[in-house]
Write a protein that holds these residues in place. Structure first.
Motif, PDB file in Angstrom:
ATOM      1  N   ARG A   1       0.820  -1.218   0.000  1.00  0.00           N
ATOM      2  CA  ARG A   1       0.000   0.000   0.000  1.00  0.00           C
ATOM      3  C   ARG A   1       0.850   1.262   0.000  1.00  0.00           C
ATOM      4  O   ARG A   1       0.334   2.349  -0.197  1.00  0.00           O
ATOM      5  CB  ARG A   1      -0.916   0.000   1.230  1.00  0.00           C
TER       6      ARG A   1
ATOM      7  N   ARG B   1      -2.203   0.171  11.174  1.00  0.00           N
ATOM      8  CA  ARG B   1      -3.305   0.119  10.207  1.00  0.00           C
ATOM      9  C   ARG B   1      -2.818  -0.394   8.860  1.00  0.00           C
ATOM     10  O   ARG B   1      -3.467  -1.219   8.221  1.00  0.00           O
ATOM     11  CB  ARG B   1      -3.922   1.507  10.032  1.00  0.00           C
ATOM     12  N   GLU B   2      -1.662   0.123   8.407  1.00  0.00           N
ATOM     13  CA  GLU B   2      -1.138  -0.270   7.102  1.00  0.00           C
ATOM     14  C   GLU B   2      -0.781  -1.752   7.075  1.00  0.00           C
ATOM     15  O   GLU B   2      -1.091  -2.451   6.114  1.00  0.00           O
ATOM     16  CB  GLU B   2       0.090   0.584   6.756  1.00  0.00           C
TER      17      GLU B   2
ATOM     18  N   SER C   1      -2.028  -4.078   9.019  1.00  0.00           N
ATOM     19  CA  SER C   1      -3.244  -4.893   9.169  1.00  0.00           C
ATOM     20  C   SER C   1      -4.006  -5.032   7.853  1.00  0.00           C
ATOM     21  O   SER C   1      -4.721  -6.015   7.640  1.00  0.00           O
ATOM     22  CB  SER C   1      -4.163  -4.290  10.230  1.00  0.00           C
ATOM     23  N   LYS C   2      -3.857  -4.065   6.948  1.00  0.00           N
ATOM     24  CA  LYS C   2      -4.577  -4.089   5.671  1.00  0.00           C
ATOM     25  C   LYS C   2      -3.722  -4.618   4.518  1.00  0.00           C
ATOM     26  O   LYS C   2      -4.223  -4.795   3.402  1.00  0.00           O
ATOM     27  CB  LYS C   2      -5.065  -2.676   5.322  1.00  0.00           C
TER      28      LYS C   2
ATOM     29  N   ARG D   1      -1.222  -6.950   2.098  1.00  0.00           N
ATOM     30  CA  ARG D   1      -1.065  -8.336   1.658  1.00  0.00           C
ATOM     31  C   ARG D   1       0.413  -8.694   1.538  1.00  0.00           C
ATOM     32  O   ARG D   1       0.772  -9.873   1.511  1.00  0.00           O
ATOM     33  CB  ARG D   1      -1.765  -8.543   0.308  1.00  0.00           C
TER      34      ARG D   1
ATOM     35  N   GLU E   1      -4.657 -14.216   2.804  1.00  0.00           N
ATOM     36  CA  GLU E   1      -6.007 -13.645   2.899  1.00  0.00           C
ATOM     37  C   GLU E   1      -6.712 -14.102   4.166  1.00  0.00           C
ATOM     38  O   GLU E   1      -7.541 -13.385   4.727  1.00  0.00           O
ATOM     39  CB  GLU E   1      -6.828 -14.056   1.677  1.00  0.00           C
TER      40      GLU E   1
ATOM     41  N   ASN F   1      -6.666  -8.227  13.126  1.00  0.00           N
ATOM     42  CA  ASN F   1      -7.555  -7.278  13.785  1.00  0.00           C
ATOM     43  C   ASN F   1      -6.709  -6.211  14.474  1.00  0.00           C
ATOM     44  O   ASN F   1      -5.871  -6.506  15.324  1.00  0.00           O
ATOM     45  CB  ASN F   1      -8.426  -8.018  14.810  1.00  0.00           C
TER      46      ASN F   1
ATOM     47  N   SER G   1     -12.180   4.902  10.375  1.00  0.00           N
ATOM     48  CA  SER G   1     -11.876   3.534   9.968  1.00  0.00           C
ATOM     49  C   SER G   1     -11.871   2.575  11.156  1.00  0.00           C
ATOM     50  O   SER G   1     -12.317   1.433  11.056  1.00  0.00           O
ATOM     51  CB  SER G   1     -10.524   3.492   9.253  1.00  0.00           C
TER      52      SER G   1
END
Length: 498
Positions: free
Chosen positions: A199, A211-212, A214-215, A217, A234, A239, A390
């Motif tokens: 990201r 946050r980065e 946790s989101k 891949r 995936e 969390n 968020s």
């Protein structure tokens, strides 16, 4: 006690400023559209108030015409109990006051159903809120939220202008991170230096970094000088709340267990801990970093929570340390090797030893000119709001409900010493929270009124007064329930049950 008072004073100062300006937002738009405001109070005043005054004194000072309704008929009773009707002039200006209950404040707007007025008269007047066009009523209702949001952006801009932005970039943390077992199961290793995710680049160790990750891949790290890409499946449920609340935390900067300074009149001072000492073990458990040292202290905290007698508590707080002293190591010989010193210490009641660990990283400071600070502050504030919104999804989980905090939790976010930089950072963040929470479509909040006004704009019909009153009661019920849960969580955390 001193720490409590410092935090309490900062909390009250921040909340007072935010509530005052929030209500001033409603007040300004109301006055702009010639809507009468009967009361403007900082803090609530059930039964009595600390101080109050009418704006007639301000009007006299500025030589403005007083707001009066002449020749109003009222029924009075004389000393003999006889009732009669008199014609009087009624002053209808704004009453400004300071309440005694520091839980907020209010702006009582004439002709509006809210927490200050649950019933409207059948007769309408041109100065009432309900008689104004819907677009004017909408602006009056969003005035408070608008002021809080703009205030947060302004404070962030001035923080960047005054102090700049200081942090250690994660890519320059050459000792890397310390990870827990969940992170290691995904492929992370102690000492990995975080670089970026799929990201984008990772900047500093803060909420955004979690946050980065946790989101993401994919996470790119530097491991023993070589770039490595860690693929996050995936199926991995990273969390954000669990990453923070895990013991130990999902990831932390690696910190050496080396003493930088000793706090006077503490256990560390009593046992003669010195600058440069390295902690090798606690209670027979080897530790390779300050991270592992604090993990062991956290385990002691769990045991201390089960202690039922002072003797049991003292036993938990009595620890054995093995430390390494460079000057002693220099005196070692082959026949007398140095393996470290063993010291006995008694931790404080809150399990503090009393030293500050050594940091090997020099922070980077980015300075902003005045004009540069404004767009930078706006961007920073908007990013904070986006992150907060968020994270709201976690509130609706069992762990999220437990993490909700009340006045105690908010107060604990302020520093235990007076720090203007930190104070303004917290005030700006609370301003964003206040703006967001108030715009939620819950009756009794500004967002609930906005929702009904939007309904009126679309359907060209006003909700009935009976419906508005019932909605207000429902909204208050929801708010009281949330307040009870939040402050109950604070109490349970203080008692050690959470």
């Amino acid at each position: 006690m001193e720490v409590f008072l410092i935090r309490l004073l900062q909390f009250l100062m921040a909340i007072s400023l935010l509530v005052l300006l929030h209500e001033l937002g409603h007040f300004t738009f109301a006055k702009l559209f010639k809507v009468r405001v009967t009361k403007f109070y900082l803090f609530f005043n059930p039964k009595f108030h600390i101080a109050s005054t009418y704006d007639k004194w301000v009007r006299r000072l500025l030589k403005l015409k007083p707001e009066v309704v002449p020749m109003k008929e009222v029924e009075v009773e004389d000393k003999e109990g006889n009732k009669k009707t008199e014609t009087v002039k009624e002053y209808v200006g704004t009453e400004y006051g300071l309440g005694w209950l520091p839980l907020g404040g209010y702006c009582a707007i004439d002709g509006m159903i809210d927490e200050t007025n649950q019933k409207l008269s059948e007769e309408t007047h041109p100065w009432e809120f309900r008689t104004k066009p819907v677009w004017q009523r909408l602006l009056i209702m969003i005035g408070g939220v608008l002021v809080n949001f703009l205030l947060a952006l302004f404070i962030y801009s001035m923080i960047l202008f005054t102090w700049g932005e200081t942090y250690v970039p994660v890519k320059k943390m050459t000792d890397g991170m310390k990870f827990n077992q969940e992170a290691k199961a995904l492929g992370f290793e102690d000492g990995d230096i975080l670089l970026s995710t799929d990201r984008g680049p990772l900047k500093k160790f803060d909420d955004d970094l979690f946050r980065e990750v946790s989101k993401a891949r994919q996470v790119n790290v530097l491991r023993q000088g070589q770039p490595v890409t860690i693929s996050i499946p995936e199926s991995a449920d990273l969390n954000l709340l669990n990453m923070f609340k895990a013991t130990p935390m999902f990831m932390r900067p690696f910190m050496p267990a080396v003493v930088d300074s000793v706090i006077p009149h503490t256990a560390a001072a009593e046992i003669g801990l010195q600058k440069g000492d390295s902690i090798l073990a606690i209670n027979g458990k080897a530790v390779d970093s300050y991270n592992e040292f604090t993990d062991e202290i956290a385990r002691l905290s769990d045991v201390l929570g089960t202690a039922t007698t002072p003797a049991d508590s003292m036993k938990v707080r009595s620890i054995e340390l093995v430390i390494w002293r460079a000057d002693q190591a220099a005196l070692a010989t082959d026949s007398l090797p140095y393996t470290g010193d063993t010291l006995q210490a008694t931790l404080s009641s809150d399990l503090k030893l009393g030293f500050v660990t050594m940091s090997k990283y020099e922070p980077t400071t980015f300075k902003y000119g005045f004009l540069e600070s404004i767009p930078a502050g706006i961007g920073y504030g908007w990013h904070k709001l986006a992150g907060y919104v968020s994270d709201m999804k976690y509130v609706f989980t069992s762990e999220g409900a437990k993490s909700i905090g009340g006045f105690g939790a908010i107060g604990s976010l302020f520093p235990d010493t007076w720090d203007w930089h930190r104070f303004w950072e917290m005030t700006a963040f609370l301003s964003i929270i206040l703006a967001f929470m108030n715009i939620l479509p819950i009756p009794a909040l500004d967002g609930g009124h906005v929702l009904f006004l939007l309904y009126e704009m679309i359907t060209r019909r006003k909700p009935s007064e009976k419906f508005m009153i019932r909605a207000e009661y429902v909204g208050f019920g929801i708010l009281i329930l949330l307040m009870v849960v939040a402050n109950l969580n604070d109490i349970l955390r203080w008692l050690g049950y959470m």
